[in-house]
Scaffold this motif. Structure first.
Motif, PDB file in Angstrom:
ATOM      1  N   MET A 121       0.830  -1.198   0.000  1.00 27.12           N
ATOM      2  CA  MET A 121       0.000   0.000   0.000  1.00 27.12           C
ATOM      3  C   MET A 121       0.867   1.251   0.000  1.00 27.12           C
ATOM      4  SD  MET A 121      -3.040  -0.894  -0.227  1.00 27.12           S
ATOM      5  CE  MET A 121      -2.985  -2.544  -0.895  1.00 27.12           C
ATOM      6  N   LYS A 122       1.956   1.176   0.720  1.00 27.20           N
ATOM      7  CA  LYS A 122       2.819   2.341   0.767  1.00 27.20           C
ATOM      8  C   LYS A 122       3.446   2.626  -0.590  1.00 27.20           C
ATOM      9  CE  LYS A 122       6.919   4.504   1.949  1.00 27.20           C
ATOM     10  NZ  LYS A 122       8.365   4.364   2.040  1.00 27.20           N
ATOM     11  N   VAL A 132      -5.947   3.376  -4.846  1.00 22.58           N
ATOM     12  CA  VAL A 132      -5.443   4.742  -4.730  1.00 22.58           C
ATOM     13  C   VAL A 132      -6.379   5.721  -5.424  1.00 22.58           C
ATOM     14  CG1 VAL A 132      -3.565   6.269  -5.397  1.00 22.58           C
ATOM     15  CG2 VAL A 132      -3.056   4.010  -4.510  1.00 22.58           C
ATOM     16  N   ALA A 152      -3.298  14.977   2.828  1.00 19.90           N
ATOM     17  CA  ALA A 152      -4.509  14.262   3.231  1.00 19.90           C
ATOM     18  C   ALA A 152      -4.389  12.789   2.878  1.00 19.90           C
ATOM     19  CB  ALA A 152      -5.732  14.879   2.557  1.00 19.90           C
ATOM     20  N   PHE A 153      -3.907  12.517   1.681  1.00 18.69           N
ATOM     21  CA  PHE A 153      -3.733  11.122   1.270  1.00 18.69           C
ATOM     22  C   PHE A 153      -2.743  10.400   2.179  1.00 18.69           C
ATOM     23  CE2 PHE A 153      -1.474   7.898  -1.160  1.00 18.69           C
ATOM     24  CZ  PHE A 153      -2.508   7.159  -1.691  1.00 18.69           C
ATOM     25  N   ASN A 154      -1.631  11.049   2.424  1.00 15.83           N
ATOM     26  CA  ASN A 154      -0.623  10.415   3.273  1.00 15.83           C
ATOM     27  C   ASN A 154      -1.146  10.132   4.669  1.00 15.83           C
ATOM     28  OD1 ASN A 154       1.322  10.311   1.330  1.00 15.83           O
ATOM     29  ND2 ASN A 154       2.447  12.117   2.034  1.00 15.83           N
ATOM     30  N   VAL A 155      -1.904  11.057   5.193  1.00 14.99           N
ATOM     31  CA  VAL A 155      -2.437  10.884   6.541  1.00 14.99           C
ATOM     32  C   VAL A 155      -3.354   9.676   6.588  1.00 14.99           C
ATOM     33  CG1 VAL A 155      -4.165  11.856   8.085  1.00 14.99           C
ATOM     34  CG2 VAL A 155      -2.182  13.201   7.444  1.00 14.99           C
ATOM     35  N   VAL A 157      -3.627   7.024   4.410  1.00 15.87           N
ATOM     36  CA  VAL A 157      -2.977   5.750   4.136  1.00 15.87           C
ATOM     37  C   VAL A 157      -1.950   5.427   5.228  1.00 15.87           C
ATOM     38  CG1 VAL A 157      -1.506   4.501   2.542  1.00 15.87           C
ATOM     39  CG2 VAL A 157      -3.371   5.895   1.669  1.00 15.87           C
ATOM     40  N   GLY A 158      -1.126   6.407   5.560  1.00 17.33           N
ATOM     41  CA  GLY A 158      -0.116   6.156   6.581  1.00 17.33           C
ATOM     42  C   GLY A 158      -0.729   5.851   7.927  1.00 17.33           C
ATOM     43  N   GLY A 159      -1.703   6.628   8.320  1.00 20.19           N
ATOM     44  CA  GLY A 159      -2.310   6.429   9.621  1.00 20.19           C
ATOM     45  C   GLY A 159      -3.106   5.144   9.696  1.00 20.19           C
ATOM     46  N   ALA A 161      -3.521   2.477   7.354  1.00 21.74           N
ATOM     47  CA  ALA A 161      -2.829   1.240   6.992  1.00 21.74           C
ATOM     48  C   ALA A 161      -1.729   0.943   8.001  1.00 21.74           C
ATOM     49  CB  ALA A 161      -2.256   1.353   5.586  1.00 21.74           C
ATOM     50  N   GLY A 162      -1.071   1.999   8.486  1.00 23.35           N
ATOM     51  CA  GLY A 162      -0.067   1.793   9.519  1.00 23.35           C
ATOM     52  C   GLY A 162      -0.676   1.214  10.779  1.00 23.35           C
TER      53      GLY A 162
ATOM     54  N   GLY B 159      -1.782   4.779  15.275  1.00 27.04           N
ATOM     55  CA  GLY B 159      -1.805   5.711  14.149  1.00 27.04           C
ATOM     56  C   GLY B 159      -0.457   6.368  13.922  1.00 27.04           C
ATOM     57  N   GLY B 162       2.497   3.782  13.688  1.00 21.53           N
ATOM     58  CA  GLY B 162       2.269   3.096  12.421  1.00 21.53           C
ATOM     59  C   GLY B 162       2.618   3.981  11.236  1.00 21.53           C
ATOM     60  N   PHE B 163       2.264   5.217  11.316  1.00 25.67           N
ATOM     61  CA  PHE B 163       2.609   6.153  10.247  1.00 25.67           C
ATOM     62  C   PHE B 163       4.124   6.218  10.053  1.00 25.67           C
ATOM     63  CE2 PHE B 163       3.889  10.247   8.664  1.00 25.67           C
ATOM     64  CZ  PHE B 163       2.977  10.538   7.663  1.00 25.67           C
ATOM     65  N   MET B 166       5.499   3.075   8.448  1.00 26.99           N
ATOM     66  CA  MET B 166       5.213   2.999   7.018  1.00 26.99           C
ATOM     67  C   MET B 166       6.031   4.017   6.242  1.00 26.99           C
ATOM     68  SD  MET B 166       1.311   2.092   6.184  1.00 26.99           S
ATOM     69  CE  MET B 166       1.857   1.596   4.562  1.00 26.99           C
ATOM     70  N   LEU B 232       0.062  17.093  10.200  1.00 29.00           N
ATOM     71  CA  LEU B 232      -1.385  17.087   9.978  1.00 29.00           C
ATOM     72  C   LEU B 232      -2.042  15.955  10.762  1.00 29.00           C
ATOM     73  CD1 LEU B 232      -3.979  17.986   8.640  1.00 29.00           C
ATOM     74  CD2 LEU B 232      -3.328  16.693   6.593  1.00 29.00           C
TER      75      LEU B 232
END
Lengths: 250, 250
Positions: A121-122, A132, A152-155, A157-159, A161-162, B159, B162-163, B166, B232
């Motif tokens: 995903m990353k 995506v 916003a996307f990074n937050v 997916v990172g948050g 999925a992480g 979160g 995990g962020f 990743m 963010l």
DNA sequence: TTCCCAATTGAACGATGTTCTATAAGGGAT
DNA sequence: ATCCCTTATAGAACATCGTTCAATTGGGAA
């Protein structure tokens, strides 16, 4: 079976044995099954071949390249079922919730493969392009365009999925101590050393907190429902993004 | 050097060579250095021993147990510097921000060790008890007690940690395709197949989105600043938790 | 029939994690 | 000074792993 044709000469026979055996998909599926069963760390190409009743080289023939390529193939095969089936008529925030809920339930079906999926995903590769696109399209509808889109996307997916990756990470197996002490003893020792002067905890708060730590420690890796926490995280992120969505001019 | 003492007999000499060589801390430090340099996947006990000019068995002597125990020791040694140095007079939300900013900068100092640290944080072991206590204490001051404490804690650690995990995960190395095609070609193919009928994207939005995907794809793993996204995320989580903090009765 | 190609085999190479026994150096007790 | 015990090391060994390679075969195409 496999050595059915007795060979009188000392030389062992080589070459093809059965008709048209495996397919790439079968190899990948068998790999997923084996990882699900024995864990990612214990997975080996040789044992995969063994379980398929086949020589290790066969794996390399069907899945060109290396072990990491097999992993990529596995990720793609699992996350492939992630796209579609999303009602485009829903509001963008509801769509986002559904996308990530779908992701979580999908990953939960193969907990041992979770680290692979997280990495996939990353990487934003080709395999998960649908996914995506769905996220980006929802954010677009929510007013996140141009330079605002990327954070916003990074937050998300990172948050999220992480979170799922961490949630499913296996607890460390190793020894708690060189002596025979278990986690409990070490924890009790540690708690006994807490100096109320140093830690800004009222004497009333302390028992609650240490008790909570205990609960946290022992319920991790068990059947604790991280589901509630995931929902809270989803709420915080999406409500927050909604609240501070840029105004859409066009 | 090592074979300086000529031995006439066929038997090779064994046993201690120098005075009191290594310490456990030196072994751990050397391991961290080597992981930082060559990456976690390429790290091996034998090469660690080689770089220390020592037999592999020595590692086992100093770090009792297995390779995973070495990893645990490494995690502990790095996250050990995470506690303390936090102004208890600050409001609880500011304290939380600082805790997680500290965590991120610390992990960024050893990017290759990040997966280990993430697992460590999740396990809530003894090594990072100070850290856990700091977070729990801040949440407590913010009104999160009893049953409300746990989801809040999970959201923050899952979160944010995990962020970071990743964010620092290495991009996949493998081949893009069995043919000579690179990511770019595959991506272009994929974009060409996008059916505007299926994807709810206006024709005006589509170029923007695909362009963004491109940027996302190619900047990942590069020197893109995830810092803004992290800030963010921190904002969304902590402001959100602040907004819905339970009322404190006592 | 002949030939080519897809599919598979066994063997081999180098590397790894881990364990085991042998051994040398130093310090303490006698 | 001698003896012994602990500490810290060496080297060898074992099983396993990822990966590569030449050899081989069956089936289908020409």
């Amino acid at each position: 079976m496999t050595t059915g044709s007795a060979d009188k000469s000392g030389k062992s026979p080589r070459g093809r044995a059965a008709a048209v055996g495996l397919s790439k998909n079968q190899v990948v599926a068998a790999a997923v099954a084996q990882i699900d069963e024995k864990g990612l760390a214990a997975f080996s190409l040789r044992e995969l071949a063994r379980s398929l009743g086949v020589s290790p080289a066969v794996i390399y023939w069907h899945v060109g390249g290396t072990k990491e390529d097999l992993f990529a193939e596995i990720s793609a095969s699992i996350t492939g079922s992630l796209s579609g089936s999303l009602d485009a008529g829903m509001p963008w925030d509801a769509r986002l919730r559904q996308v990530f809920r779908n992701y979580r339930t999908l990953v939960h079906r193969h907990p041992a493969v979770a680290p692979l999926l997280g990495a996939q995903m990353k990487s934003n590769g080709v395999a998960n392009l649908d996914w995506v696109e769905t996220i980006l399209s929802a954010l677009h509808d929510g007013g996140y365009r141009g330079d605002a889109l990327r954070p916003a996307f990074n937050v998300l997916v990172g948050g999220l999925a992480g979170f799922v990756t961490m949630e499913l990470a296996p607890p460390p197996v190793g020894k708690p101590d060189s002596a025979g002490k278990g986690w409990e003893d070490l924890f009790a020792e540690r708690v006994a050393q807490i100096d109320p002067e140093v830690y800004p905890l009222t004497s009333a708060a302390l028992p609650d907190i240490t008790n909570r730590i205990f609960v946290l420690r022992w319920q991790n890796g068990a059947d604790v429902s991280y589901g509630d926490s995931f929902e809270l995280l989803l709420d915080l992120l999406i409500e927050g993004l909604k609240a501070r969505a840029p105004a859409v001019s066009s």
